[in-house]
Write an enzyme that holds these catalytic residues in place. Structure first.
Site, PDB file in Angstrom:
ATOM      1  N   MET A 150      24.640   8.458   3.158  1.00  0.00           N
ATOM      2  CA  MET A 150      24.329   9.847   3.585  1.00  0.00           C
ATOM      3  C   MET A 150      24.473   9.309   5.636  1.00  0.00           C
ATOM      4  SD  MET A 150      24.380  12.964   3.696  1.00  0.00           S
ATOM      5  CE  MET A 150      23.182  13.834   2.048  1.00  0.00           C
ATOM      6  N   PHE A 207     -11.075  -8.176  12.535  1.00  0.00           N
ATOM      7  CA  PHE A 207     -10.484  -9.051  11.727  1.00  0.00           C
ATOM      8  C   PHE A 207     -10.230  -7.719  11.165  1.00  0.00           C
ATOM      9  CE2 PHE A 207      -9.302 -10.411   7.539  1.00  0.00           C
ATOM     10  CZ  PHE A 207      -7.760 -10.700   8.520  1.00  0.00           C
ATOM     11  N   GLN A 208      -8.892  -7.403  11.080  1.00  0.00           N
ATOM     12  CA  GLN A 208      -8.774  -6.185   9.551  1.00  0.00           C
ATOM     13  C   GLN A 208      -8.932  -4.840  10.546  1.00  0.00           C
ATOM     14  OE1 GLN A 208      -8.335  -7.331   5.713  1.00  0.00           O
ATOM     15  NE2 GLN A 208      -6.184  -7.779   6.246  1.00  0.00           N
ATOM     16  N   GLU A 218       0.874  -1.065  -0.090  1.00  0.00           N
ATOM     17  CA  GLU A 218       0.096  -0.241   0.250  1.00  0.00           C
ATOM     18  C   GLU A 218       0.840   0.547   0.308  1.00  0.00           C
ATOM     19  OE1 GLU A 218      -0.607  -2.385   1.826  1.00  0.00           O
ATOM     20  OE2 GLU A 218      -3.164  -3.236   1.777  1.00  0.00           O
ATOM     21  N   LYS A 248     -17.536  -1.348   5.616  1.00  0.00           N
ATOM     22  CA  LYS A 248     -17.661  -1.645   4.554  1.00  0.00           C
ATOM     23  C   LYS A 248     -19.262  -1.599   4.115  1.00  0.00           C
ATOM     24  CE  LYS A 248     -16.844  -6.208   2.550  1.00  0.00           C
ATOM     25  NZ  LYS A 248     -16.478  -7.845   2.481  1.00  0.00           N
TER      26      LYS A 248
END
Lengths: 588, 179
Positions: free
Chosen positions: A482, A114-115, A52, A164
């Protein structure tokens, strides 16, 4: 226009109504209804990423290279939390982005489903605004407001979190024309009195300087054109922040190069010694100002910024003008012309001769005199071999990023995508993919380091799948360069965990993904190899082996002022070891 | 002066001032978290915070924040609040100079004999009202400026202070005009 449709249909309809052509995303349980709608249409093209975060940075690259809003679609929980870095990045660099996240069904919110994650809670400090949509009848309005907020005023990322059940529910859709935001009305026109005062101040300046930033790019191509007109009319020198490169042409004789920590000697000394500083869409970031109490002590300062909170935040200014850069520059040009102002020619002449003295130090000079490729030479060669082509450059973060900013010349805005404020390693490859998605026929190059590229290397697979022929030009020195440079400066050359012991074979890695792998180790072969990379039809991973221990100069050591720069020629080991005092060490 | 910047000029040169800000916001979910998050995220002080929906039909709330900091930080706080998307307006009541500030205190005091008499006498002097009483306790209600409430709490301590609940400052400007 109002119609009955499901929440998922509304999302797709809103994207179409907002003129969205490309969408970066990754499916998951909580966004399946929206993915089902995407499947049944062909107006919005979805680009499937591999993580993502890659979608977020791709949307940033897309936005930066087009001036449009970048759009992301991800699922709940880990999908949303993986987006936190790109959101924070976009907020720091003022990139317009709409991120749509799925959420567990409303009745499950708060049940540790869940999630499930508190997406609006987690993203609140790293977005310009965010919404949790609990009623499908609010959805269309919120989506259109989201686009409005993302692109208006100081642009930034927003999140719309859609449970949802709201995606399945049916409600009334309204088009963007019917949506007006209740509170958010950023000011675009500058205050006329302040503009007139600024023009008076500019007209009297003997040692003026334009200090420009990402705000010029964000304001649109017209702002860059107006900046050029004003600069040429006045004959003043121009420098820019990292984010503003390309607004003023690097090939122009009034261009001093980038300023700041790794800016040119002439740009930083001009900042220090100028008598009138005209800040156009920059924000006095700490990488620019260095030590604040020694920052440009003798100058009157004018600051043009669309965000009122930027004015007087880090540096007190004499004239603050809140407004959009293009609008304000237009008004300034009109005021300058109608007052019949002429620049102080004699004053400017002696100012330019001072600047020429600093230029003569040739602070970006380097000597490529063996077969070992110097990173500076690699970037300069890449620039020369791509001249005249339709080029978009992105970078990761580190030494290679600074070298790209120093040695690659940008003549047009929206051609340069880099993570400036947040400094996100792993930004460059997905950003190049985003730019390539918007400009299919252009040459999109990610200038990378060997460490940064591994942070989002999986996105090479995205490039293959969607036939986006991005080129990844890796300056491979086997170090986090760096970090190593700072360890040399600050920590007695103890190189704690900045050497990468087991790098992959980048050529084989490219081939494993189905891309083209190339390697170049000799300076004499570099031009030909770069030409081959450009000519290659698909994505390329180019392993450019460079001098391992090269460091990035010139540099303002932390805690020092603009006129205390460290130049490459003076940077012996002893000087490096003593460059930063105890107070400076805490400043990073 | 920004705590976010490591290059900040050392603090201490400018005197800390206390300001009362009135913030008119759209009463949408999370708006209070947004305002509080701004203060904590950028290291600003909240001395007191009061919030309630004040215009129900427009879903507007007034947040009254008492904050403290050097003048430059106060200016930043106002600018940062003003640029938040759901914020309508920010009014610095300390600058407008004509504001009335009030706070409500509920205080429970327990005691017997002379202490009870003394508590009632002080309550009378402060114009506090008794809103609950038992044979061994009182709950007083008192409104006033913050320093008046502080003083009353201080006096109740030796008498038998049990617990305190206070609302934080609500404020409004004087005169016929809306702010």
């Amino acid at each position: 226009m109002t119609r009955q449709m499901t929440g998922a249909e509304m999302v797709v309809q809103a994207l179409i109504d907002q003129g969205v052509e490309h969408l970066f995303g990754y499916p998951g349980g909580s966004v399946l209804p929206i993915y089902d709608e995407l499947f049944q249409q062909d107006k919005v093209q979805h680009i499937l990423v591999r993580q993502e975060g890659g979608a977020g940075h791709s949307a940033e690259g897309y936005a930066r290279s087009t001036g449009k809003v970048g759009v992301v679609l991800v699922t709940s929980g880990p999908g949303a939390t993986n987006m936190v870095t790109p959101l924070a990045d976009a907020l720091m660099d003022s990139i317009p982005m709409v991120c749509i996240t799925g959420q567990v069904a409303t009745h499950l919110i708060g049940s540790d489903a869940f999630q499930e994650a508190d997406t609006v809670g987690i993203t609140r400090p790293c977005t310009k605004h965010n919404w949790l949509v609990k009623d499908v009848n609010d959805l269309a309005r919120i989506l259109h407001e989201a686009f409005y907020v993302a692109r208006s005023g100081r642009p930034g990322p927003v999140v719309v979190d859609i449970p949802k059940d709201v995606q399945f529910a049916t409600g009334t859709y309204q088009g963007p024309a019917l949506v007006e935001h209740k509170t958010y009305r950023p000011r675009v026109e500058g205050d006329q009195a302040a503009i007139l005062a600024a023009v008076e101040m500019i007209a009297k300046a003997k040692k003026p300087l334009f200090y420009t930033g990402g705000g010029v790019i964000n304001s649109g191509p017209e702002a860059s054109a107006l900046l050029r007109e004003l600069a040429h009319l006045t004959g003043f020198p121009v420098t820019s922040t990292l984010m503003g490169l390309g607004a003023f042409p690097a090939t122009d004789k009034q261009w001093l190069g980038m300023l700041g920590m790794h800016g040119t000697y002439e740009a930083n000394n001009a900042m220090h010694d100028c008598d009138v500083m005209i800040n156009v869409g920059a924000r006095f970031d700490d990488r620019i100002t260095g030590r604040l109490d020694a920052f440009s002590p003798g100058s009157k300062k004018i600051h043009i910024d669309i965000d009122p909170s930027s004015i007087n935040k880090n540096v007190r200014v004499d004239i603050g003008i809140v407004g959009d850069v293009a609008h304000v520059l237009k008004a300034m040009l009109a005021a300058w012309k109608s007052a019949g102002h002429k620049p102080d020619k004699a004053g400017l002449k002696s100012w330019w001769s001072e600047i020429d003295g600093w230029r003569a130090r040739n602070s970006l000079g380097f000597r490529q005199n063996s077969e070992t490729i110097l990173p500076q030479y690699a970037i300069r060669t890449l620039y020369e071999r791509t001249l005249g082509k339709d080029v978009y450059i992105s970078t990761e973060v580190g030494q290679h990023q600074m070298w790209a900013a120093q040695y690659f010349g940008f003549d047009e805005p929206n051609r340069w995508m880099t993570s400036g404020g947040l400094g996100t390693m792993g930004y460059g490859l997905p950003a190049a993919i985003g730019a390539q998605a918007a400009h299919r026929d252009a040459l999109c190059i990610d200038i990378a380091g060997d460490a940064s590229i591994l942070m989002n290397i999986q996105e090479l697979s995205t490039a293959i799948q969607h036939e986006l022929p991005v080129k990844v030009f890796i300056l491979n020195n086997q170090y986090m360069g760096m970090v190593r440079q700072w360890q040399q400066l600050l920590h007695g050359n103890r190189l704690s965990h900045s050497y990468t012991d087991s790098l992959p074979d980048f050529v084989k890695l490219a081939e494993a993904y189905g891309a083209i792998g190339m390697r170049c180790e000799k300076a004499s072969e570099l031009e030909g190899a770069i030409d081959a990379m450009i000519a290659a039809p698909g994505p390329v991973l180019f392993d450019c082996r460079v001098a391992n221990l090269a460091n990035c100069f010139p540099m303002i050591p932390s805690g020092k002022a603009h006129n205390e720069m460290l130049l490459a020629a003076d940077a012996t080991d002893e000087v490096i070891a003593n460059a930063i005092d105890a107070a400076g060490k805490a400043l990073v | 002066m920004q705590p976010g910047s490591v290059y900040a000029i050392k603090e201490g040169k400018d005197k800390t001032e206390q300001h009362t800000l009135s913030v008119l916001v759209d009463n949408e979910p999370g708006v209070l978290a947004r305002v509080i998050g701004l203060f904590s995220g950028r290291g600003y002080n909240i001395e007191s915070l009061t919030v309630s929906e004040t215009e129900h039909e427009k879903h507007r709330s007034r947040i009254t924040v008492v904050t403290a900091g050097p003048p430059q930080v106060i200016e930043q706080i106002k600018a940062q609040l003003e640029r938040m998307v759901p914020v309508h307006r920010v009014i610095d009541l300390t600058v407008t100079g004509k504001a009335i500030e009030r706070e409500l205190l509920l205080i429970k005091v327990r005691g017997a004999g002379d202490d009870r008499v003394e508590a009632l006498r002080l309550a009378d002097a402060f114009r506090a009202r008794v809103i609950d009483a038992t044979t061994e306790s009182f709950v007083f209600e008192l409104t006033g400026r913050t320093d008046k409430l502080d003083q009353f709490i201080l006096l109740m301590q030796p008498i038998g202070l049990v617990e305190v609940s206070r609302t934080g400052v609500a404020a409004i400007t004087r005169g016929p005009e809306a702010t």
